[in-house]
Scaffold this motif. Sequence first.
Motif, mmCIF file in Angstrom:
data_model
loop_
_atom_site.group_PDB
_atom_site.id
_atom_site.type_symbol
_atom_site.label_atom_id
_atom_site.label_comp_id
_atom_site.label_asym_id
_atom_site.label_seq_id
_atom_site.Cartn_x
_atom_site.Cartn_y
_atom_site.Cartn_z
ATOM 1 N N ASP A 175 -92.375 21.040 30.451
ATOM 2 C CA ASP A 175 -92.711 20.385 31.712
ATOM 3 C C ASP A 175 -93.792 19.321 31.540
ATOM 4 N N PHE A 176 -94.632 19.499 30.507
ATOM 5 C CA PHE A 176 -95.743 18.567 30.307
ATOM 6 C C PHE A 176 -96.175 18.623 28.848
ATOM 7 N N VAL A 177 -96.667 17.495 28.323
ATOM 8 C CA VAL A 177 -97.163 17.434 26.949
ATOM 9 C C VAL A 177 -98.610 16.943 26.976
ATOM 10 N N LEU A 178 -99.521 17.764 26.461
ATOM 11 C CA LEU A 178 -100.918 17.381 26.342
ATOM 12 C C LEU A 178 -101.152 16.932 24.904
ATOM 13 N N ILE A 179 -101.654 15.718 24.739
ATOM 14 C CA ILE A 179 -101.815 15.114 23.417
ATOM 15 C C ILE A 179 -103.295 14.963 23.115
ATOM 16 N N GLU A 180 -103.707 15.364 21.918
ATOM 17 C CA GLU A 180 -105.089 15.170 21.495
ATOM 18 C C GLU A 180 -105.115 14.329 20.220
ATOM 19 N N GLY A 181 -105.774 13.181 20.291
ATOM 20 C CA GLY A 181 -105.884 12.318 19.127
ATOM 21 C C GLY A 181 -106.995 12.771 18.186
ATOM 22 N N LEU A 182 -106.933 12.303 16.971
ATOM 23 C CA LEU A 182 -107.978 12.570 15.983
ATOM 24 C C LEU A 182 -109.048 11.504 16.133
ATOM 25 N N ASN A 183 -110.336 11.900 16.161
ATOM 26 C CA ASN A 183 -111.368 10.892 16.431
ATOM 27 C C ASN A 183 -111.359 9.797 15.371
ATOM 28 N N GLN A 184 -111.738 8.598 15.808
ATOM 29 C CA GLN A 184 -111.577 7.391 15.001
ATOM 30 C C GLN A 184 -112.334 7.445 13.681
ATOM 31 N N SER A 185 -113.413 8.207 13.616
ATOM 32 C CA SER A 185 -114.230 8.241 12.403
ATOM 33 C C SER A 185 -113.509 8.901 11.229
ATOM 34 N N ASN A 186 -112.417 9.603 11.488
ATOM 35 C CA ASN A 186 -111.671 10.252 10.413
ATOM 36 C C ASN A 186 -110.751 9.291 9.669
ATOM 37 N N PHE A 187 -110.605 8.085 10.204
ATOM 38 C CA PHE A 187 -109.767 7.085 9.540
ATOM 39 C C PHE A 187 -110.652 6.130 8.728
ATOM 40 N N SER A 188 -110.111 5.569 7.679
ATOM 41 C CA SER A 188 -110.888 4.666 6.816
ATOM 42 C C SER A 188 -111.184 3.360 7.538
ATOM 43 N N ASN A 189 -112.178 2.653 7.024
ATOM 44 C CA ASN A 189 -112.590 1.382 7.632
ATOM 45 C C ASN A 189 -111.516 0.307 7.527
ATOM 46 N N THR A 190 -110.533 0.530 6.656
ATOM 47 C CA THR A 190 -109.461 -0.471 6.515
ATOM 48 C C THR A 190 -108.570 -0.503 7.753
ATOM 49 N N LEU A 191 -108.630 0.547 8.546
ATOM 50 C CA LEU A 191 -107.861 0.586 9.787
ATOM 51 C C LEU A 191 -108.699 -0.103 10.860
ATOM 52 N N ASP A 192 -108.448 -1.383 11.078
ATOM 53 C CA ASP A 192 -109.332 -2.196 11.911
ATOM 54 C C ASP A 192 -108.913 -2.237 13.383
ATOM 55 N N PHE A 193 -108.213 -1.203 13.863
ATOM 56 C CA PHE A 193 -107.861 -1.126 15.277
ATOM 57 C C PHE A 193 -107.958 0.329 15.717
ATOM 58 N N ASP A 194 -108.070 0.536 17.023
ATOM 59 C CA ASP A 194 -108.168 1.897 17.556
ATOM 60 C C ASP A 194 -106.774 2.500 17.572
ATOM 61 N N ILE A 195 -106.514 3.338 16.581
ATOM 62 C CA ILE A 195 -105.163 3.877 16.421
ATOM 63 C C ILE A 195 -104.761 4.756 17.597
ATOM 64 N N ASN A 196 -105.720 5.435 18.205
ATOM 65 C CA ASN A 196 -105.384 6.300 19.333
ATOM 66 C C ASN A 196 -104.905 5.498 20.536
ATOM 67 N N LEU A 197 -105.569 4.390 20.817
ATOM 68 C CA LEU A 197 -105.121 3.538 21.923
ATOM 69 C C LEU A 197 -103.743 2.955 21.642
ATOM 70 N N ALA A 198 -103.509 2.571 20.393
ATOM 71 C CA ALA A 198 -102.206 2.010 20.026
ATOM 72 C C ALA A 198 -101.099 3.053 20.198
ATOM 73 N N ILE A 199 -101.372 4.279 19.764
ATOM 74 C CA ILE A 199 -100.370 5.342 19.893
ATOM 75 C C ILE A 199 -100.150 5.692 21.362
ATOM 76 N N ALA A 200 -101.239 5.856 22.111
ATOM 77 C CA ALA A 200 -101.122 6.212 23.532
ATOM 78 C C ALA A 200 -100.322 5.168 24.299
ATOM 79 N N LYS A 201 -100.563 3.896 24.001
ATOM 80 C CA LYS A 201 -99.839 2.814 24.671
ATOM 81 C C LYS A 201 -98.341 2.934 24.412
#
Length: 702
Positions: free
Chosen positions: A104-130
């Motif tokens: 009936d519903f899906v609750l999604i929890e992203g991994l905080n941004q600090s766990n990704f390397s600095n080479t990832l120069d965008f907010d991956i959680n916002l990109a995925i959520a979008k």
Amino acid sequence: MQTKSLYISSLEPSAGSLIVAMGIMELLKGRLGKVAFFRPVILDDKEGDKDIDFMLEHYALGMNYQDMYGYTVHEVEKLVAENKFNTVLEHLIEKLKNLELNYDFVLIEGLNQSNFSNTLDFDINLAIAKNLSSPFISVLKGKNKKLSEIIDEIHIEADAIKGSGCQHFATFVNRLNENDAQELKELSTQEPLQNSPIYFLQELPELDTPTVAEIKKKLGCRHIFGEEKDLRRVVKQSKIAAMKLDNFLEYIEEGDLIITSGDRSDIIVGCLSTAFSNNYPNISGILLTAGMMPHKSINKLIAGFKDLSIPILSVDHGTYDTAVNVAKVPAAITPQSVRKIALAMGLFSSNVNIAEIEAQINTESSSTSVTPIMFEYALFERARRDRKKIVLPESNDERILRAVEILLRRDVTDIILLGNKDDVMQKSSSIGIDISKATIIDPLNSPLMEEFVNAFYEMRKAKGLSLDVARDSMMMKNYFGTMMVYLGYADGMVSGAIHTTQETIRPALQIIKTKPGISIVSSLFFMCLDTRVLVYGDCAVNQDPNAEELAQIAISSADTAKMFGIEPKIAMLSYSTGDSGKGEEVEKVRLATSIVKEQRPDLLVEGPIQYDAAIDPDVAITKLPNSQVAGKATIFIFPDLNTGNNTYKAVQRSSGAVAIGPVLQGLRKPVNDLSRGCLVADIVNTVAITAIQAQNNDGDKK
């Protein structure tokens, strides 16, 4: 626009995303039958994900672990480096769509941004959520930040969410000090800090403090004395005991974990003795080092301590190394963290506008059934909506005190305990719990005593009650507590953990009395099966009710069921169905059914009917094909106590069903009885039920 998924994430570690996810999940589980939890990215699939583990076990999601996450950090970073982020998104969308088909519903929890390397120069959680079309909840950490920094961060995050094209559902600012939380609430009231709802949660040190259980698990300790429940104690700090006992005692503080060598008999005995002294703080436990165990005479001494609730652990490492290792143990919330969970949910519910969140979430389930988990979580929320004051006379029972802590931490009800305040506080402190928010009244020294004695005397003098007997009665806690409910000093009472059913009901019958039109007090059990909640009545009070009484039990049960969100479809049980049987017992049930139909034509009722025809649609088609109740019954009324009590226990033991009750009904104000074998969870549920009954009480005020 309502949504079927939500995405929760934070920019930095230890912001409290799990607490927010728990609060939202609890809200969802109180309304929906099937809720999924999903993490697009986890740290490592070999070690597993702690948040997934927690949600899977604590909320009994029944999901396949592999369906609860998409990628590891390493896999995502590798694909991004190969310019294959679209592949990541496509796979995550496919996983989410599959979940939405089955839940009936899906609750999604992203991994905080600090766990990704600095080479990832965008907010991956916002990109995925979008790309998942999931509204976004941002969790910000306020700890060790200036007020101006927090406000700036709120604005920056809101702009980032808007700029990404995501729907901004809400912001939670967590781990604030008390002053900042209050000031931010006032500022937000005067002028909204953003367009979306924003909630401010205060820092609670205990949530960031390990328990004895967490230290035991992390260090691989042996548990040599104490019970499993004692491991829930919070370790506020640890101390090495190297000096003599008389000097060391001066340094003991509340919540200390004492670290000492196993051959320091003086320290062991001295620290355990603090549990029985009002002059010293209560320690959380003792950790013995170097693999050394206490001398056999000390073991014998400890084994003879009555009600000792201080856990003693043993570890092979030396004292210094052990102290260093203890200091490194991180705080966590696990399914076993009963006290922390209650505290976290109390924090969430007292600071969040539940109705505001619910209005934006699609909580229309594909099924109209009330599942056991939905039923239990809904109890707490309904009780919180209009907090009532419940009196508990049995303050000398450890289970009662543990339940009180949970109820107060979850902000479910206000609690009055009856007993000597010093004794109650000493007992609660000795078992490592906090009930400081409870009101404690000693009937023997209460200024209410004279009022209660006179009220009881006036009420019963025509029946031969003397003033002395009235006074003797009010010195009994159940009578005193019942009079508190009758005169409005409390809204309901729960007893029975150490008292018999008659000792609980008798004062209620003499003082509170039954509702107009109801001649008997009856009971029901909420039987929580795997996929539904049924109502059984009467299985605890009335031995052999006549037809009129049986009809009243059915009517009371229907009204109680509706109060708790269960659609009443009443089966009046007998050993025959319809017109197939004859005999005195069948005629009693047939007459009772007619009385219910006459007095309450709004209720669906069938009888006489056998249990199999009432619950099984296939049997119902054969035996009563045109019935609106057969095969679909939600309320089962047994013809006598012998049948009802044996049936509920048989179903409970053979199917693993959870039986909540007995819940008393028919009284003008709620009083409920506990089983003397009740568990802490039973007490918590019964108090919540009593509070909801008090909310719905439309009888006489006295």
